[in-house]
Design a protein around this motif. Sequence first.
Motif, short mmCIF file in Angstrom:
data_model
loop_
_atom_site.label_atom_id
_atom_site.label_comp_id
_atom_site.label_asym_id
_atom_site.label_seq_id
_atom_site.Cartn_x
_atom_site.Cartn_y
_atom_site.Cartn_z
N THR A 230 0.83 -1.20 0.00
CA THR A 230 0.00 0.00 0.00
C THR A 230 0.86 1.25 0.00
OG1 THR A 230 -1.67 -1.18 1.28
CG2 THR A 230 -1.84 1.22 1.20
N PRO A 231 0.73 2.14 -0.98
CA PRO A 231 1.53 3.37 -1.00
C PRO A 231 1.28 4.21 0.24
CG PRO A 231 0.44 3.00 -3.12
CD PRO A 231 -0.14 2.01 -2.15
N VAL A 232 2.33 4.79 0.78
CA VAL A 232 2.21 5.61 1.98
C VAL A 232 2.14 7.09 1.64
CG1 VAL A 232 3.36 3.91 3.42
CG2 VAL A 232 4.72 5.64 2.25
N TYR A 233 2.20 7.46 0.37
CA TYR A 233 2.02 8.85 -0.03
C TYR A 233 1.47 8.85 -1.44
CZ TYR A 233 6.70 7.70 -1.70
OH TYR A 233 7.78 7.08 -2.26
N ARG A 234 0.88 9.97 -1.83
CA ARG A 234 0.08 9.99 -3.05
C ARG A 234 0.92 10.08 -4.32
NH1 ARG A 234 -5.18 10.75 -3.55
NH2 ARG A 234 -5.31 11.37 -1.35
N ASP A 235 1.86 11.01 -4.37
CA ASP A 235 2.60 11.28 -5.60
C ASP A 235 4.01 10.73 -5.53
OD1 ASP A 235 0.42 12.73 -6.61
OD2 ASP A 235 1.08 14.53 -5.54
N GLU A 236 4.57 10.42 -6.70
CA GLU A 236 5.96 9.99 -6.77
C GLU A 236 6.89 11.20 -6.85
OE1 GLU A 236 6.94 7.23 -9.77
OE2 GLU A 236 5.47 5.74 -9.17
N GLY A 237 8.08 11.02 -6.29
CA GLY A 237 9.10 12.03 -6.49
C GLY A 237 9.64 11.96 -7.91
N TRP A 238 10.19 13.07 -8.38
CA TRP A 238 10.71 13.09 -9.75
C TRP A 238 11.75 14.19 -9.86
CZ3 TRP A 238 10.63 17.31 -12.98
CH2 TRP A 238 9.88 18.41 -12.53
N GLY A 239 12.52 14.16 -10.94
CA GLY A 239 13.47 15.22 -11.18
C GLY A 239 14.49 14.87 -12.25
N PRO A 240 15.20 15.88 -12.76
CA PRO A 240 16.24 15.66 -13.76
C PRO A 240 17.56 15.23 -13.12
CG PRO A 240 16.04 17.99 -13.32
CD PRO A 240 14.97 17.32 -12.50
N ALA A 241 18.38 14.55 -13.91
CA ALA A 241 19.72 14.14 -13.48
C ALA A 241 20.65 14.20 -14.68
CB ALA A 241 19.70 12.74 -12.88
N ALA A 242 21.92 14.47 -14.44
CA ALA A 242 22.87 14.59 -15.55
C ALA A 242 24.28 14.25 -15.08
CB ALA A 242 22.84 16.00 -16.14
N ARG A 243 25.10 13.83 -16.04
CA ARG A 243 26.51 13.54 -15.76
C ARG A 243 27.33 13.84 -17.01
NH1 ARG A 243 29.80 8.51 -15.91
NH2 ARG A 243 31.57 8.80 -14.48
N PHE A 244 28.47 14.51 -16.81
CA PHE A 244 29.38 14.84 -17.90
C PHE A 244 30.79 14.40 -17.52
CE2 PHE A 244 25.96 17.94 -17.74
CZ PHE A 244 25.47 17.91 -19.04
N THR A 245 31.49 13.75 -18.45
CA THR A 245 32.85 13.29 -18.18
C THR A 245 33.77 13.69 -19.33
OG1 THR A 245 32.68 11.12 -19.28
CG2 THR A 245 31.87 11.29 -17.01
N TYR A 246 35.05 13.85 -18.99
CA TYR A 246 36.06 14.18 -20.00
C TYR A 246 37.36 13.52 -19.61
CZ TYR A 246 39.45 16.88 -22.72
OH TYR A 246 40.47 17.25 -23.56
N ALA A 247 38.01 12.89 -20.57
CA ALA A 247 39.28 12.21 -20.35
C ALA A 247 40.35 12.86 -21.22
CB ALA A 247 39.16 10.72 -20.66
N PRO A 248 41.09 13.86 -20.71
CA PRO A 248 42.14 14.49 -21.51
C PRO A 248 43.27 13.53 -21.87
CG PRO A 248 42.24 15.23 -19.23
CD PRO A 248 40.98 14.45 -19.38
N ILE A 249 43.44 12.49 -21.06
CA ILE A 249 44.40 11.42 -21.38
C ILE A 249 43.59 10.13 -21.43
CG2 ILE A 249 46.45 10.15 -20.66
CD1 ILE A 249 47.30 12.63 -19.10
N ASN A 250 43.64 9.43 -22.54
CA ASN A 250 42.84 8.22 -22.70
C ASN A 250 43.59 7.23 -23.58
OD1 ASN A 250 40.85 6.31 -22.78
ND2 ASN A 250 39.37 7.54 -23.93
N GLY A 251 44.58 6.58 -22.98
CA GLY A 251 45.34 5.57 -23.70
C GLY A 251 44.99 4.18 -23.22
N VAL A 252 45.69 3.20 -23.74
CA VAL A 252 45.41 1.81 -23.37
C VAL A 252 45.67 1.57 -21.89
CG1 VAL A 252 46.06 -0.59 -23.77
CG2 VAL A 252 45.91 0.99 -25.69
N ASP A 253 46.76 2.11 -21.35
CA ASP A 253 47.09 1.92 -19.95
C ASP A 253 47.36 3.23 -19.21
OD1 ASP A 253 49.42 2.54 -21.23
OD2 ASP A 253 50.61 0.93 -20.35
N LYS A 254 47.01 4.35 -19.82
CA LYS A 254 47.16 5.65 -19.16
C LYS A 254 45.86 6.44 -19.34
CE LYS A 254 52.13 5.89 -20.17
NZ LYS A 254 52.14 4.62 -20.91
#
Length: 444
Positions: A230-254
């Motif tokens: 049985t739900p204990v509250y009427r509405d669901e929570g909601w919202g936006p989410a985001a993630r950004f990544t950058y790899a200035p060095i991206n080698g096989v082992d570095k």
Amino acid sequence: MNRFSLYLGASVVALTLAGPALANDADIQSRVDDLEATIEALRAEIAEIRKTPEFKPSPNFTDSKGEYAFKFRGQIAADAAVFDNKTGANDFNSGTQLRRARLGIDGTIQSDWLYRLEIDVGNASRDDSATGEVDVKDAYIQYKGIDKTVFTIGQHKTPNTLEQAIPSTDTLFVESPLFVEAFTNRVTAGGDYKAGISAKYSDVNWTATVGVFGENYSINGGGNTGGTATPVYRDEGWGPAARFTYAPINGVDKTLHLGVSGYWRDTGGRTSGLRFRTGPEISVDSTRLVDTGNINAKSYSFIGGELAGQYGPIFFQSEYGRTSTNRIAASDVTFDGGYVQASWVLTGENREYKDGAFNRIKPKNPFSLKNGTWGAWEIATRYSTLDLNDENIVGGKETNYSVGLNWYPNPYLRLLVDYVHFDATKGLAQDKGDALVSRVAVIW
């Protein structure tokens, strides 16, 4: 006999032999037809061979054109822990736990469409009175028809923190750092698996993921109640989410990885159910050392930064994050935490970096007594801290120090042993102690 006579005789013989063949075009066509039929039969046989499931390590069914595919997936992780309480009122229970028992399927439809369903039945190993014994993890459809872009709809991981982006089968320690567990817990916070829609663009060196998420699916029909009927509250929570990544060095082992992620969430009907808490980074005992209690809030948000990388067998990973809560009839409160962890692979392997996350170690020489090889071995250390005190909220502060030894016999099996020293203060109460936890895990 002169040379001319020899040439003439040879020509007569050749014409005599070739005559019947030239005169029997129907026979030649019949032979051609037989040859073409044989070729088609061979093609069909090759296609059937391609349909035979490939085991790496589970069955993988793929049609001859590669447009349709189906495979089983899953993992099992079993833990055992021993606690030594130095000070504090909490009496941790040493014992065992089936941490994960996940079963799922992956599929491809006409190359561009993918789907996944994965459930966790680990709680069912406890007792029949437990609620939410079947826990839905992934339940989504993806579209990959645009270059470097993936659209996902359904329940899937929210794009928050590097630790969450790394699969649970590939993390460095048995459990997530303190602030990751507190701020991205699936029940009361904005992270982990939630129903929503997202888009991810991945290039060689950078990724960008944005989405909007609601609450979690529930097998028992409780929706946003985490498995109750049985739900204990009427509405669901909601919202936006985001993630950004950058790899200035991206080698096989570095590799050098930079990232930032965040979310904002409306609490919906759960205006008094927001809660941040965590234990000693061991889940065998569910006792929480720091806990804000229920917070009466309209909305809350999270922002975190990531710095990680590797140089050959040396790996490091660190994050800092803070969450702000917009309370009802009270001033806003803010909590924060972070961690630094590092490892050294004694056998020389390094992690694969892909799509803004690091994967587990895959041994160059899998364990084999016959061949005299011992898999991959890794030692690790971590410092983790969390502060849940602000204004009139006394959730407590906790600092943990951990060391670990990881063994990877082959790419699908791993054994972890972690030692954790925990030190938590909540008001006038203090919990300090040590714990030793081991995990045996297999993925397919």
